[in-house]
Design an enzyme around this catalytic site. Structure first.
Site, PDB file in Angstrom:
ATOM      1  N   LYS A 103      -2.494 -14.501  14.569  1.00 26.22           N
ATOM      2  CA  LYS A 103      -3.300 -13.386  14.043  1.00 26.22           C
ATOM      3  C   LYS A 103      -3.692 -12.465  15.189  1.00 26.22           C
ATOM      4  O   LYS A 103      -3.924 -12.928  16.303  1.00 26.22           O
ATOM      5  CB  LYS A 103      -4.573 -13.931  13.383  1.00 26.22           C
ATOM      6  CG  LYS A 103      -4.266 -14.774  12.153  1.00 26.22           C
ATOM      7  CD  LYS A 103      -5.483 -15.031  11.311  1.00 26.22           C
ATOM      8  CE  LYS A 103      -5.879 -13.845  10.495  1.00 26.22           C
ATOM      9  NZ  LYS A 103      -5.030 -13.588   9.343  1.00 26.22           N
ATOM     10  N   ASN A 108       0.889  -1.186   0.000  1.00 28.17           N
ATOM     11  CA  ASN A 108       0.000   0.000   0.000  1.00 28.17           C
ATOM     12  C   ASN A 108       0.914   1.220   0.000  1.00 28.17           C
ATOM     13  O   ASN A 108       1.359   1.653   1.068  1.00 28.17           O
ATOM     14  CB  ASN A 108      -0.841   0.064   1.285  1.00 28.17           C
ATOM     15  CG  ASN A 108      -2.109  -0.738   1.235  1.00 28.17           C
ATOM     16  OD1 ASN A 108      -2.381  -1.442   0.277  1.00 28.17           O
ATOM     17  ND2 ASN A 108      -2.904  -0.636   2.284  1.00 28.17           N
ATOM     18  N   GLY A 132      -7.186 -12.122  -2.126  1.00 29.10           N
ATOM     19  CA  GLY A 132      -8.356 -11.286  -2.428  1.00 29.10           C
ATOM     20  C   GLY A 132      -9.633 -11.935  -1.915  1.00 29.10           C
ATOM     21  O   GLY A 132      -9.868 -13.118  -2.133  1.00 29.10           O
ATOM     22  N   HIS A 167      -1.048  -8.896  -4.549  1.00 32.77           N
ATOM     23  CA  HIS A 167      -0.465  -8.898  -3.199  1.00 32.77           C
ATOM     24  C   HIS A 167      -1.023  -9.991  -2.302  1.00 32.77           C
ATOM     25  O   HIS A 167      -0.589 -10.128  -1.160  1.00 32.77           O
ATOM     26  CB  HIS A 167      -0.679  -7.531  -2.554  1.00 32.77           C
ATOM     27  CG  HIS A 167      -2.011  -7.356  -1.859  1.00 32.77           C
ATOM     28  ND1 HIS A 167      -3.212  -7.618  -2.473  1.00 32.77           N
ATOM     29  CD2 HIS A 167      -2.311  -6.945  -0.597  1.00 32.77           C
ATOM     30  CE1 HIS A 167      -4.191  -7.365  -1.617  1.00 32.77           C
ATOM     31  NE2 HIS A 167      -3.677  -6.965  -0.488  1.00 32.77           N
TER      32      HIS A 167
END
Lengths: 138, 483
Positions: free
Chosen positions: B482, B332, B409, B406
């Site tokens: 996570k 980004n 999706g 990247h």
């Protein structure tokens, strides 16, 4: 649900990567308050909680959508500091927004939101009810 | 809404929405994907957002859409645009709130067979040691003065302070520091948010993942990168945290006033922009670089914690081992680059939002070690599925301003994922497959379930088919942390 016409305070709508809501209100202050409820709905339940106290903040903005984004962004900033707000009074006067709120500190939110976006945001009055879509970046 | 009939097939993996599709488009939209992915992307607003983005002044060539495309805000995720440096604009919403969100890959000489009995312990300790989650305080306690240095120096600050090796700096995009950062462009609120978060992972789709090198497709490139079949590698995926979010928020708000000043007519307020050369554009660029440098340093600080944790877990089993940085890249970001467009070298501001730089062989902007093979391109899959290590190509330089996809999706919203996937069951199923997950919340894990994402192998097929990248290695996850 809100009032005789029975519309929800806000509703979550599909968004593939992030989260979007439509917030409703009979007035702009009510719309803002319901948008705040939508934001806290996404942040999820809180764990823990300590002191409660009244506090205020003020926002200046050049239009109503910018004001809503800045208002919700302020709530996000407070959430990151472990503060949840309960809106007590919300006054919109031209380009200024004054918010009086009950501050609950020591809150840990289950979820996080990166930012409040302007994407597809447009505050409209339809059948006497204000509404807008709000997309939150997760 | 864009329909399939609006797309013109250029090749099996390239499709155009022509400039005439809507009044106001300045360039065509070029989608790099298989027909199946193109059709899938019509389920949401992603291609509509690509069309909206093609209105931005100064665009060159075409607006590129990567095969991991999905709906975002302003730009779609997986959007790449190059604006003329002299006459074009910079759009914070075309870079994203998580400025320099990126990923890095560390290679090791630890064989999977030796590591397997300790992987659950490793996941537990990584979760404990790497601050994650909502607004969590970071691993490094820093003063305001040190924070400013991080914004100006990026990963070099970590080197000076004992959190990095010289090799880490060499193998980070831009050597971990974008030149031209100016802290005076940053708001006090952004600093307040960033100060507490140096060396923290964050929540959402950010992760630390331990993988095994499962398949090698290009022995030579894998050898140069230090990737050995069956050895452990570790990925770190995070960005600039609240600091970057606040910088983007500040400038998207402030740029709302520029549409009138510069007579822009944009179809989405999230696309607000400033001429790159204007004082507003330069101020954003300076602030964005502060966030990018913070993010480079953030991933470096987390890597330091990862290295210490791996040593703690494996020190009894292995007398000597190293975690070497293969590469660290941004997905980004806005970068000033020179690209050959219509046969002429042109200075442009490339916006990559959910897209990875993928420079081909010979580029002076990639470490010397990789110049013969091209830039390493890291494409993580969803939790529990493969990730890919690729290299950039000459074709990417010509077709997509040196860019590729990247990730996988999304195909399912988070709400839908939580409705369809029981987090506890998912974690149990993954454990049965030998993948240990430690997550901040069970519902958060459900949101990131593999079925919420596209099949990464099909995304890779598209990127390879379009010639944007070449396969080097496929990674199989064995432990995931996570936020």
């Amino acid at each position: 649900m809100n009032g005789l016409n029975s519309f929800p305070d806000f509703e979550e709508i599909p968004h593939k990567a992030d989260v979007a809501i439509i917030a409703y209100g009979y007035s702009l202050p009510e719309l803002f308050t319901h948008a705040a409820l939508g934001l806290y709905h996404i942040l999820g339940p809180t764990i823990d909680g300590q002191l409660e106290a009244e506090d205020i903040f003020e926002i200046q903005a050049h239009d109503i959508e910018s004001m809503l984004v800045s208002f919700l962004t302020e709530l996000l900033f407070l959430a990151e500091k472990g503060i949840k707000t309960e809106i007590l009074e919300l006054v919109i006067d031209d380009n200024a927004l004054n918010v009086k709120y009950l501050k609950k500190t020591g809150q840990i939110f289950l979820n996080s939101i990166k930012a409040v976006t302007f994407n597809e945001m447009k505050i409209l009055k339809k059948d006497e009810i204000f509404q807008t879509r709000i997309v939150f970046d997760l | 809404m864009v329909a399939f009939k609006d797309l013109v097939r250029i090749s099996e993996y390239e499709w155009d929405i022509e400039k005439g599709y809507r009044n106001g488009m300045l360039v065509p939209v070029r989608v790099f994907a298989t027909e199946a992915i193109v059709k899938g992307s019509l389920d949401d607003n992603s291609l509509e957002q690509a069309v909206n983005s093609s209105f931005l002044p100064g665009l060159k060539g075409h607006f590129c859409v990567m095969p991991d495309v999905h709906q975002g805000y302003g730009f779609p995720i997986g959007g790449v645009a190059a604006m003329d440096y002299e006459s074009g604009v910079i759009s914070p919403g075309g870079i994203g709130y998580d400025i320099n969100c990126g990923v890095r890959l560390l290679s090791s000489d630890i064989p999977y067979e030796l590591a397997a009995p300790l992987l659950e312990d490793l996941a537990v300790l990584l979760f404990q040691n790497c601050p994650s989650g909502v607004g969590k305080q970071g691993a490094a306690r820093i003063t305001e003065n040190e924070f400013q240095k991080i914004c100006l120096q990026g990963s070099s600050w970590a080197l000076t302070n004992g959190y990095a090796t010289p090799s880490d700096i060499e193998f980070t995009e831009d050597n971990g520091c974008m030149q031209g950062a100016d802290f005076s462009a940053v708001s006090s609120r952004a600093m307040e948010r960033g100060l507490a978060q140096s060396g923290s992972l964050g929540s959402g789709n950010h992760f630390i993942e331990v993988d095994v090198v499962d398949q090698i497709f290009d022995e030579s490139s894998a050898g140069i990168m230090g990737l050995v079949k069956n050895n452990l590698v570790i990925q770190v995926h995070t960005g600039s945290r609240g600091f970057g979010h606040q910088i983007c928020t500040d400038f998207v708000r402030d740029f709302q006033l520029l549409n009138n000043k510069y007579h822009f007519s944009l179809p989405d307020r999230e696309l607000v922009c400033a001429p790159i050369r204007s004082k507003e554009g330069q101020k954003y660029l300076s602030a964005m670089k502060c966030a990018a440098n913070f993010a480079f340093c953030n991933r470096q600080l987390l890597s330091s914690v990862v290295r210490n944790t791996v040593e703690e877990v494996f020190s009894k089993e292995l007398s000597k081992f190293q975690l070497r940085l293969v590469y660290d890249l941004a997905h980004n970001i806005g970068k000033i680059e020179t690209h050959t467009i219509n046969g002429k070298d042109q200075k442009v501001c490339v916006h990559r939002k959910g897209a990875t730089r993928a420079f081909g062989p010979g580029s002076v902007d990639i470490p010397e070690k990789y110049r013969r093979i091209g830039q390493p391109v890291l494409i993580p899959g969803s939790m529990g599925t493969a990730s890919w290590v690729m290299v950039g190509t000459d074709a990417a330089m010509k077709k997509s301003f040196g860019s590729s996809c990247h990730g996988a999706g999304r195909v399912m919203s988070r709400t839908e994922a939580k409705k369809n996937v029981r987090g506890e069951i998912l974690l149990k199923q993954l454990k049965e497959k030998g993948i240990f997950i430690r997550a901040g919340s069970v519902s958060g894990a459900a949101e990131e379930a593999p079925e919420a994402y596209k099949n990464i192998d099909l995304v890779i097929e598209s990127a390879v088919g379009a010639g944007l990248v070449k396969k080097v290695a496929k990674l199989r996850p064995v432990a995931v942390v996570k936020g």
